[in-house]
Scaffold this motif. Structure first.
Motif, PDB file in Angstrom:
ATOM      1  N   THR A 295       0.850  -1.187   0.000  1.00 11.63           N
ATOM      2  CA  THR A 295       0.000   0.000   0.000  1.00 11.63           C
ATOM      3  C   THR A 295       0.884   1.235   0.000  1.00 11.63           C
ATOM      4  O   THR A 295       1.829   1.337   0.793  1.00 11.63           O
ATOM      5  N   TYR A 296       0.583   2.153  -0.907  1.00 12.13           N
ATOM      6  CA  TYR A 296       1.306   3.423  -0.996  1.00 12.13           C
ATOM      7  C   TYR A 296       0.317   4.564  -0.763  1.00 12.13           C
ATOM      8  O   TYR A 296      -0.886   4.431  -0.992  1.00 12.13           O
TER       9      TYR A 296
ATOM     10  N   PHE B  90      -6.847   2.316  -6.942  1.00 14.82           N
ATOM     11  CA  PHE B  90      -6.737   3.708  -6.482  1.00 14.82           C
ATOM     12  C   PHE B  90      -7.986   4.148  -5.726  1.00 14.82           C
ATOM     13  O   PHE B  90      -9.119   3.848  -6.126  1.00 14.82           O
TER      14      PHE B  90
ATOM     15  N   SER C 246       0.502  10.356  -8.619  1.00 10.52           N
ATOM     16  CA  SER C 246      -0.363   9.173  -8.498  1.00 10.52           C
ATOM     17  C   SER C 246      -0.410   8.378  -9.789  1.00 10.52           C
ATOM     18  O   SER C 246      -0.337   7.146  -9.777  1.00 10.52           O
TER      19      SER C 246
ATOM     20  N   LEU D 116       2.825   6.511 -10.281  1.00  9.80           N
ATOM     21  CA  LEU D 116       2.877   5.417  -9.311  1.00  9.80           C
ATOM     22  C   LEU D 116       2.033   4.241  -9.772  1.00  9.80           C
ATOM     23  O   LEU D 116       2.479   3.086  -9.739  1.00  9.80           O
TER      24      LEU D 116
ATOM     25  N   ASP E 118      -0.296   8.719  -1.599  1.00 11.89           N
ATOM     26  CA  ASP E 118      -0.019  10.042  -2.154  1.00 11.89           C
ATOM     27  C   ASP E 118      -0.790  11.010  -1.265  1.00 11.89           C
ATOM     28  O   ASP E 118      -1.993  11.203  -1.420  1.00 11.89           O
TER      29      ASP E 118
ATOM     30  N   LEU F 182      -3.115   2.197  -4.002  1.00  9.93           N
ATOM     31  CA  LEU F 182      -2.682   3.570  -3.760  1.00  9.93           C
ATOM     32  C   LEU F 182      -3.830   4.345  -3.125  1.00  9.93           C
ATOM     33  O   LEU F 182      -4.932   4.399  -3.673  1.00  9.93           O
TER      34      LEU F 182
END
Length: 315
Positions: free
Chosen positions: A34-35, A80, A46, A49, A37, A59
């Protein structure tokens, strides 16, 4: 979003490379990560990524601005999601659940270039400056009641403006004589009359506009909240990447990383105990400035500084 108001993402590849730390191939970030922004803006970071993340990754983005939320709705990617919140809410994510946090501070070009947002002295518009114009108090509303000392403190502390006192007195005097300031042009002209000397190439209202924007959005307080939260949500080995655009922001980021990356030894302890120092939760990985080519193509990038740190041990 009006297509006339374009935004060029600063340090785009450098930030994504630093966050993923595997620039060599798409999907190299690994599965199931998990990232975050933390400042979506217009989605430049984003989108890159997402193009580099694995299919099992996800994300999560944050942003105050309704226009940013509308832009995020154009991303049709099930990995996302975006939250209509400031990044101080980063701490609501589970502890040690995030492989990377990216914070791109400041404001986006569409916010600056749209006169209705009231961020810029270059255009005449309502004196607003809220990141989320549906919530809170505008700059005009605050200036309608603020005292000289309050205004001077904000201009001095958040704008590092040496003429803060004369500017504050001019604003209150104008309010008493002709009523509150309501437009960006009115404020810019008033500040220009109070600033006795100008920095080369800089509009005399630059520092005052910066100060009011930072204050009305509580930007520095939110940054500190988000940095503190990053220690909790980053998993061991996770990256923290922060891009700042002025000295106040960069100072906070620099000091935060230094504080949590510096080895701590209790000098008051007996000598036989000094062999063990406290494990620190961050490792500083350096700073990056935009290249000459990037600055030549996007003058708004010239003040940017990117700092990177890696999560090490738990607190």
């Amino acid at each position: 979003m009006d297509t006339l108001w374009k935004h060029t993402t600063v340090l785009l590849n450098e930030a994504v490379d630093s966050l993923l730390n595997k620039p060599e191939a798409p999907g190299a970030a690994g599965a199931g990560e998990t990232y975050v922004d933390a400042t979506f803006g217009r989605g430049g970071h984003s989108r890159l990524l997402l193009s580099r993340m694995a299919e099992q990754d996800r994300l999560i983005a944050f942003d105050h601005d309704p226009e940013a939320i509308a832009e995020a709705a154009t991303i049709a990617d099930p990995r996302f999601s975006i939250r209509h919140q400031g990044f101080r809410h980063l701490g609501e994510l589970p502890d040690a659940s995030v492989a990377g946090v990216l914070m791109d501070l400041g404001i986006s070009s569409p916010q600056i270039d749209n006169p209705q947002r009231g961020f810029s002295f270059r255009f005449d518009g309502p004196l607003d400056m809220r990141m989320d114009p549906t919530r809170g108090e505008s700059v005009a509303e605050w200036l309608a009641t603020a005292e000289v000392q309050q205004i001077a403190e904000v201009v001095r502390d958040y704008g590092e403006e040496r003429f803060a006192g004369p500017i504050a007195k001019a604003i209150v005097a104008r309010r008493q004589e002709r009523g509150p300031i309501s437009t960006t042009t009115e404020l810019a002209e008033l500040v220009a009359g109070a600033v006795k000397t100008r920095e080369s190439g800089q509009n005399p209202a630059t520092r005052t506009f910066q100060a009011f924007r930072i204050f009305i959005n509580a930007e520095l307080e939110e940054l500190q909240h988000a940095l503190d939260a990053s220690l909790r949500v980053l998993q061991p080995g996770g990256r923290l990447v922060v891009i700042s655009f002025h000295s106040l922001e960069d100072r906070i980021v620099k000091q935060f990383i230094a504080k949590h990356a510096r080895e701590v030894v209790d000098r008051r302890a007996p000598s036989w105990m000094l062999g063990g120092s406290a494990a620190m939760p961050l490792e500083a990985l350096g700073r990056t400035k935009p290249s000459a080519a990037e600055v030549a193509g996007n003058k708004r990038s010239r003040s940017a500084v990117m700092r990177v740190a890696r999560r090490t041990a738990t607190p």
